[in-house]
Design a protein around this motif. Sequence first.
Motif, PDB file in Angstrom:
ATOM      1  N   GLY A  24       0.639  -1.206  -0.122  1.00  0.00           N
ATOM      2  CA  GLY A  24       0.027  -0.355   0.175  1.00  0.00           C
ATOM      3  C   GLY A  24       0.747   1.252   0.041  1.00  0.00           C
ATOM      4  N   ALA A  25      -0.055   2.404  -0.180  1.00  0.00           N
ATOM      5  CA  ALA A  25       0.598   4.122  -0.114  1.00  0.00           C
ATOM      6  C   ALA A  25       1.632   3.486   1.457  1.00  0.00           C
ATOM      7  CB  ALA A  25      -0.013   5.069   0.815  1.00  0.00           C
ATOM      8  N   VAL A  26       1.280   3.001   2.628  1.00  0.00           N
ATOM      9  CA  VAL A  26       2.095   3.843   3.892  1.00  0.00           C
ATOM     10  C   VAL A  26       3.641   2.672   3.644  1.00  0.00           C
ATOM     11  CG1 VAL A  26       2.583   2.710   5.705  1.00  0.00           C
ATOM     12  CG2 VAL A  26      -0.244   3.956   5.024  1.00  0.00           C
ATOM     13  N   GLU A  27       3.383   1.642   2.679  1.00  0.00           N
ATOM     14  CA  GLU A  27       4.115   0.854   2.735  1.00  0.00           C
ATOM     15  C   GLU A  27       5.797   1.565   1.378  1.00  0.00           C
ATOM     16  OE1 GLU A  27       1.311  -0.959   2.765  1.00  0.00           O
ATOM     17  OE2 GLU A  27       1.470  -1.750   4.876  1.00  0.00           O
ATOM     18  N   VAL A  28       4.768   1.564   0.326  1.00  0.00           N
ATOM     19  CA  VAL A  28       5.929   2.471  -0.127  1.00  0.00           C
ATOM     20  C   VAL A  28       6.346   3.042   0.291  1.00  0.00           C
ATOM     21  CG1 VAL A  28       6.067   3.353  -2.729  1.00  0.00           C
ATOM     22  CG2 VAL A  28       4.459   1.253  -2.118  1.00  0.00           C
ATOM     23  N   ALA A  29       5.755   4.307   1.345  1.00  0.00           N
ATOM     24  CA  ALA A  29       6.976   5.712   1.634  1.00  0.00           C
ATOM     25  C   ALA A  29       7.246   5.381   2.113  1.00  0.00           C
ATOM     26  CB  ALA A  29       5.354   6.827   2.075  1.00  0.00           C
TER      27      ALA A  29
ATOM     28  N   LEU B 243       3.179  10.740  -4.708  1.00  0.00           N
ATOM     29  CA  LEU B 243       3.264  12.046  -3.302  1.00  0.00           C
ATOM     30  C   LEU B 243       4.698  11.650  -2.569  1.00  0.00           C
ATOM     31  CD1 LEU B 243      -1.104  13.112  -3.426  1.00  0.00           C
ATOM     32  CD2 LEU B 243       1.034  14.172  -4.193  1.00  0.00           C
ATOM     33  N   PHE B 244       4.602  10.405  -1.894  1.00  0.00           N
ATOM     34  CA  PHE B 244       5.347  10.245  -0.617  1.00  0.00           C
ATOM     35  C   PHE B 244       6.683   9.553  -1.564  1.00  0.00           C
ATOM     36  CE2 PHE B 244       1.199   7.883   1.128  1.00  0.00           C
ATOM     37  CZ  PHE B 244       1.564   8.179   2.223  1.00  0.00           C
ATOM     38  N   LEU B 245       6.704   9.970  -2.737  1.00  0.00           N
ATOM     39  CA  LEU B 245       7.827   9.259  -3.508  1.00  0.00           C
ATOM     40  C   LEU B 245       8.479  10.407  -3.804  1.00  0.00           C
ATOM     41  CD1 LEU B 245       7.884   5.774  -4.831  1.00  0.00           C
ATOM     42  CD2 LEU B 245       8.319   6.834  -2.736  1.00  0.00           C
ATOM     43  N   ARG B 246       7.703  11.483  -4.083  1.00  0.00           N
ATOM     44  CA  ARG B 246       8.228  12.832  -5.058  1.00  0.00           C
ATOM     45  C   ARG B 246       9.331  13.698  -4.452  1.00  0.00           C
ATOM     46  NH1 ARG B 246       6.867  18.566  -3.237  1.00  0.00           N
ATOM     47  NH2 ARG B 246       6.621  18.524  -5.809  1.00  0.00           N
ATOM     48  N   GLU B 247       9.926  13.703  -3.672  1.00  0.00           N
ATOM     49  CA  GLU B 247      10.667  14.643  -2.665  1.00  0.00           C
ATOM     50  C   GLU B 247      12.098  13.445  -2.988  1.00  0.00           C
ATOM     51  OE1 GLU B 247      10.507  16.390   0.493  1.00  0.00           O
ATOM     52  OE2 GLU B 247       8.996  17.627  -0.600  1.00  0.00           O
ATOM     53  N   LEU B 248      12.430  12.324  -2.982  1.00  0.00           N
ATOM     54  CA  LEU B 248      13.447  11.195  -3.258  1.00  0.00           C
ATOM     55  C   LEU B 248      14.093  11.448  -4.170  1.00  0.00           C
ATOM     56  CD1 LEU B 248      11.900   8.052  -1.320  1.00  0.00           C
ATOM     57  CD2 LEU B 248      13.239  10.229   0.147  1.00  0.00           C
ATOM     58  N   ALA B 249      15.358  11.063  -3.971  1.00  0.00           N
ATOM     59  CA  ALA B 249      15.817  10.742  -5.226  1.00  0.00           C
ATOM     60  C   ALA B 249      16.891   9.398  -4.848  1.00  0.00           C
ATOM     61  CB  ALA B 249      17.853  11.677  -4.824  1.00  0.00           C
ATOM     62  N   LEU B 250      16.160   9.060  -5.883  1.00  0.00           N
ATOM     63  CA  LEU B 250      16.318   7.277  -6.055  1.00  0.00           C
ATOM     64  C   LEU B 250      17.625   6.394  -6.721  1.00  0.00           C
ATOM     65  CD1 LEU B 250      11.913   6.591  -5.993  1.00  0.00           C
ATOM     66  CD2 LEU B 250      13.249   6.170  -4.291  1.00  0.00           C
ATOM     67  N   PRO B 251      17.733   5.726  -5.893  1.00  0.00           N
ATOM     68  CA  PRO B 251      19.031   5.305  -6.110  1.00  0.00           C
ATOM     69  C   PRO B 251      18.743   4.625  -7.457  1.00  0.00           C
ATOM     70  CG  PRO B 251      19.312   4.780  -4.087  1.00  0.00           C
ATOM     71  CD  PRO B 251      17.719   5.437  -4.370  1.00  0.00           C
ATOM     72  N   CYS B 252      17.239   4.550  -7.994  1.00  0.00           N
ATOM     73  CA  CYS B 252      17.290   2.719  -8.948  1.00  0.00           C
ATOM     74  C   CYS B 252      18.235   3.712 -10.517  1.00  0.00           C
ATOM     75  CB  CYS B 252      15.663   3.278  -9.393  1.00  0.00           C
ATOM     76  SG  CYS B 252      14.895   3.018  -7.945  1.00  0.00           S
ATOM     77  N   SER B 253      18.278   2.195 -10.688  1.00  0.00           N
ATOM     78  CA  SER B 253      18.315   2.755 -12.010  1.00  0.00           C
ATOM     79  C   SER B 253      17.678   3.491 -13.395  1.00  0.00           C
ATOM     80  CB  SER B 253      18.631   1.099 -13.152  1.00  0.00           C
ATOM     81  OG  SER B 253      17.312   0.273 -13.306  1.00  0.00           O
ATOM     82  N   GLU B 254      18.050   3.779 -14.515  1.00  0.00           N
ATOM     83  CA  GLU B 254      16.869   4.084 -15.589  1.00  0.00           C
ATOM     84  C   GLU B 254      15.694   2.957 -15.354  1.00  0.00           C
ATOM     85  OE1 GLU B 254      17.805   6.270 -20.033  1.00  0.00           O
ATOM     86  OE2 GLU B 254      19.294   6.452 -18.469  1.00  0.00           O
ATOM     87  N   GLN B 255      16.020   2.164 -16.397  1.00  0.00           N
ATOM     88  CA  GLN B 255      15.217   1.274 -16.345  1.00  0.00           C
ATOM     89  C   GLN B 255      14.094   0.849 -15.460  1.00  0.00           C
ATOM     90  OE1 GLN B 255      18.985   0.450 -16.959  1.00  0.00           O
ATOM     91  NE2 GLN B 255      18.789   0.697 -18.790  1.00  0.00           N
TER      92      GLN B 255
END
Length: 560
Positions: free
Chosen positions: A383-388, A414-426
């Motif tokens: 859910g959104a809470v776990e994702v955040a 909304l929970f992820l909008r300020e994160l600089a996620l270290p994910c790959s481009e894919q």
Amino acid sequence: MPRESIRTLVMSAEKDAVKRFLSHMHQSWDQPLSPPLSQRELQAMETMTSAFIHKFPRVTPDLFVDLSQFIPFMSVSDIMSFPSSLMVNTSVIVLTGSVLYHRLMAIRDHSTEMKSPQKQAFVKRLLQSSVVGDVPSWPPYFLSSILPLLPHLPVSQFQQLTSDQRLSQYPVSLGFPHLDYKCNAVYQIQFIHPIIYLVFRDLGHIAGGMSCDWLKLWTNETDFSELLQFVSELPGGVRPALVRNHKQPTWYPSLPVPSCGDIRGTFPSAWTANQLSRMAGEELRQCVEVIGQDASLSPEQRRALWVKLRQSYSPVRGLRPEQVLGLGCLVTELGERELQDINLTDLGVLAYLGALTDWSPKKMRAAVVGVMRKQKLKVEQLGAVEVASLGHLLCGFTLPNESSCYMTDSMAALFLRELALPCSEQQMEALTVRLSSPQAFGPVSTWGPEVFTEIGTLAAGLEDMVLSALVQEQMEGLIPDAIALIPPTKMAVVFSAVQLSWLNVEQAWVVTEKQWAELNSGQRHALGLAQYEGDVLLEHRVHNNYWSIPKFNLNVLIYS
């Protein structure tokens, strides 16, 4: 005014009005309030300063100059939120010749009013900028401009100063009153120690007159072998004190082993990995919570600390939530098996770990596998809470389709909008593909600028064809952090020169060195115009004097 009223006033005012207000204050008011301040006045100034900074999430060079009079009232978190290149924005250096010098001079001018944590924060941000280059490349006037920050420079960096640099600073740096010391005695020892060591290296043959007790002080230095060879070649050979006994089979230790009190009185990252690893077990355990909160610890320091603490915290599956939180950033050094075994069902603990940024891809994978097993969940059930709560750990979902399964509604974005996620481009593309689903925001072609603002940094992961089709109104909705996170090669492919010319000043200034290097001449010209709001003459000077330089080098840029 009540503190909350101050914040409300600043945050509700138009940005242009606040900018004009700050500029006017900077030009006509040298100092906001003369110390000593009452507690209420101090709190009011701190609140107003914080509100100004939060009003402009991306502080531009010009804005920083206008904010300089508020430096004594800046919180450590606000300082650490500044872009790492802010104090050394190289394009401005070329245009004015000495803006960098004056910007750092602003910090020096207010140094007597600053607290040690503020100076430490400025040093950390300065060192995080690739623009300043390596320590040996710093010119004398640059060293002079950061003089009040030198006591807070990590010992390892201080020891990189060249002979010329040291000689240019000795008349001042050895006159300790000029350094405005506000550190405790142990940190002063840490700072004075390398100074004496560097002086010793510069003495040449005169070093032969040093006593054995002095020589023994350096036996545990990282470059002691080089020093030993130097001394050995002097008349008289190797001193008896140096022959095997930041009877014994090893050389005598020299730098002090910190106690928990020493750690609390300075900051953990001021001590070398070797020093931290030699702390008494009980002393270290008493300070775990303080150490775990120092985000500037290097991987080597964190690793040494966890190796020392591992036995006390084994088995990790039995750790209570408060113990995991106490370890703080040291958790990133747990092994992959340990991360799968640790109990991360507490969402508070998971949210804290998800906010950490020093995860390797394999460890992120191990952590999310452990979370899903312990909570008996499938990815599509998040859910959104776990994702955040997962935060940066979301990049541990590496299998096909995993990254898109949890992005099922706009709430997760909304929970992820300020994160600089270290994910790959894919991974980022798989994650954002769901944003255009009917359950989220619908087709991208229908998005207004408010949607791009709402999804924040996630916009950097949109597919190439989607980004290349953005119209001016949509481009205006991209937040600066999202632009800075677009992979360099991707930016050069997806954004045309026309699109880059639509960027506002704040958006244009966050383009990174690597992104710039991938742009063609037309794109660079358009970006330069955006940075200087269409001032062709100013952009032309930038293009000729700065952007044509293939590699960032502080000395070259200053002298150009």
